[in-house]
Design an enzyme around this catalytic site. Structure first.
Site, PDB file in Angstrom:
ATOM      1  N   ASP A 127      -8.861  28.858  24.300  1.00 10.95           N
ATOM      2  CA  ASP A 127      -7.702  29.145  23.412  1.00 10.95           C
ATOM      3  C   ASP A 127      -7.506  30.481  22.991  1.00 10.95           C
ATOM      4  O   ASP A 127      -8.396  31.333  23.049  1.00 10.95           O
ATOM      5  CB  ASP A 127      -7.349  28.099  22.423  1.00 10.95           C
ATOM      6  CG  ASP A 127      -5.936  27.478  22.436  1.00 10.95           C
ATOM      7  OD1 ASP A 127      -4.959  28.412  22.848  1.00 10.95           O
ATOM      8  OD2 ASP A 127      -5.778  26.426  22.033  1.00 10.95           O
ATOM      9  N   ASP A 184       3.319  25.584  24.283  1.00 11.75           N
ATOM     10  CA  ASP A 184       2.855  24.337  24.573  1.00 11.75           C
ATOM     11  C   ASP A 184       4.179  23.383  24.777  1.00 11.75           C
ATOM     12  O   ASP A 184       5.322  23.480  24.317  1.00 11.75           O
ATOM     13  CB  ASP A 184       2.390  23.655  23.005  1.00 11.75           C
ATOM     14  CG  ASP A 184       0.986  24.214  22.859  1.00 11.75           C
ATOM     15  OD1 ASP A 184       0.755  25.413  23.260  1.00 11.75           O
ATOM     16  OD2 ASP A 184       0.287  24.009  21.704  1.00 11.75           O
TER      17      ASP A 184
HETATM   18  C1  GLA Z   1      -2.996  25.430  21.514  1.00  9.29           C
HETATM   19  C2  GLA Z   1      -2.979  24.997  22.772  1.00  9.29           C
HETATM   20  C3  GLA Z   1      -2.916  23.602  23.103  1.00  9.29           C
HETATM   21  C4  GLA Z   1      -3.965  22.921  22.296  1.00  9.29           C
HETATM   22  C5  GLA Z   1      -3.639  23.260  20.975  1.00  9.29           C
HETATM   23  C6  GLA Z   1      -4.980  22.635  20.168  1.00  9.29           C
HETATM   24  O1  GLA Z   1      -1.595  25.174  20.976  1.00  9.29           O
HETATM   25  O2  GLA Z   1      -1.932  25.978  23.793  1.00  9.29           O
HETATM   26  O3  GLA Z   1      -2.601  23.215  24.546  1.00  9.29           O
HETATM   27  O4  GLA Z   1      -5.068  23.177  22.752  1.00  9.29           O
HETATM   28  O5  GLA Z   1      -3.837  24.627  20.859  1.00  9.29           O
HETATM   29  O6  GLA Z   1      -4.952  23.057  18.701  1.00  9.29           O
END
Ligand code: GLA
Length: 377
Positions: A127, A184
């Site tokens: 990430d 997301d």
């Molecule tokens: C980010 C990623 C998500 C998930 C969260 C976890 O937002 O894009 O897919 O992995 O972190 O905290």
């Protein structure tokens, strides 16, 4: 070579968020096998954020699994996942902390890659939160890309910087096998529609070895779980899944498989759709109709191996309606002497041979997907 085809599996984030545990992972592994999902191609079981203690071990500097969530450690979980014939995935972050505020891998890339290798890890989602502003994104991914190559175990590198820094232009050079290109997803029609529309111009930045990842699937969540946002109908989930397959996107299941509905299972195991996603040539789909987004009615065409094509008619608008298609706009000239023969992948019915304008009735938020061939007239 890893990721010859778009990776398939399950990821904990969409449903479980922080509520992950040894028990959840083992039960999910069992479900993946018993429900036939492993045999349908879903091979990676990935633990997302929130698996560790809040701080590194002060002596070894290693990240430490949360003993309440994973009392037997990660190797035991990984061994169980492997005993089921599945592959085991984990999560870290290029910054100093993960997005949910656990230790990130910044400046610990090589130690962490070795730790993941000790766990028997086969996949790392990486990430982009809390990164120092003194170092650029490409270098952060190059660092972990190289650390994973050095660690002595083959680990699929799943980058997740949400499309920042023109990621599609350089991510392949870091060794990554897939890369998140969007923010997301949440469990709503609006969310998956916006994600798909945002990447329609980037479909060419996806090929064997490194695929554009438009986020985990929300199919079958029905408004429950960590990314809940009202949920979708089964028809909408089919549209979502079919879009991901037309895009050659990684297919990472996000619903709770321990309570999955029959309809969702049927969708996730749909052989025809999976065949489109996993086509060995992994060619990008292109938009057939001229002004697709104006009224939300889109026709996509994807060249497949063996002289076949997939045509997807997507009605992302709010009204049922006919979606027009001119074979000429896909490449079939009027004087070619050939017609396009369309077979509905859901019913198996051949709906005809087309040389000229045709239109397909599609309910709002739904889609119809066809396999196509050119046939001599
Ligand atoms: C980010 C990623 C998500 C998930 C969260 C976890 O937002 O894009 O897919 O992995 O972190 O905290």
């Amino acid at each position: 070579m890893l990721a010859k085809r778009p990776p398939m599996g399950f990821n904990t984030w969409n449903t479980f968020g922080t509520h992950i545990s040894d028990k959840v992972i083992r039960e999910t592994a069992d479900a993946m096998v018993e429900l036939g999902l492993r045999d349908a191609g879903y091979e990676y079981l990935v633990i997302d954020d929130c698996w560790s203690k809040r701080d590194r071990d002060p002596v070894t500097h290693k990240i430490v699994p949360d003993p309440e969530k994973f009392p037997d450690g990660m190797k035991a979980v990984s061994d169980y996942v492997h005993s089921k014939g599945l592959k085991f995935g984990m999560y870290s972050c290029a910054g100093v902390r993960t997005c949910a505020d656990y230790p990130g891998s910044f400046d610990h890339e090589y130690l962490d890659a070795e730790t993941f290798a000790e766990y028997g890890c086969d996949f790392l989602k990486y990430d982009f939160c809390f990164r120092p502003k003194t170092i650029d994104g490409p270098l952060l991914y190059r660092r972990m890309g190289m650390a994973l190559k050095a660690c002595g175990r083959e680990i699929l590198f799943s980058a997740c910087n949400w499309g920042s820094d023109n990621v599609h232009q350089w991510i392949r050079s870091t060794g990554a096998q897939m890369y998140r290109s969007t923010g997301d997803i949440n469990d709503s029609f609006k969310s998956f529609k916006e994600i798909a529309m945002s990447q329609i111009g980037n479909l060419g930045y996806s090929a064997p070895g490194c695929f554009n990842d438009i986020d985990m699937l929300i199919c079958g969540m029905y408004g429950k779980g960590n990314v809940a946002n009202g949920g979708c109908t089964d028809a909408e989930y089919r549209t979502h899944f079919a879009l991901w397959c037309m895009f050659s996107a990684p297919l990472m299941i996000g619903c709770d498989l321990r309570t999955v509905s029959d309809e969702t299972l049927k969708l996730l195991k749909d052989k025809e759709l999976i065949r489109i996603d996993q086509d060995e040539e992994a060619r990008p789909a292109f938009v057939v109709n001229a002004h697709p987004w104006e009224d939300g009615k889109v026709v996509l065409c994807k060249h497949l191996a063996d002289n076949e094509y997939a045509f997807g008619f997507f009605n992302l608008s709010e009204r049922d309606g006919k979606i027009p298609m001119y074979p000429g706009e896909a490449g079939l000239t009027a004087n070619s002497g050939y017609a396009l023969e369309l077979t509905d992948i859901e019913s198996g019915e051949c709906i005809g041979r087309f040389t000229d304008y045709t239109s397909i009735q599609v309910p709002a938020h739904a889609c119809r997907i066809f396999r196509a061939r050119t046939v001599r007239l």
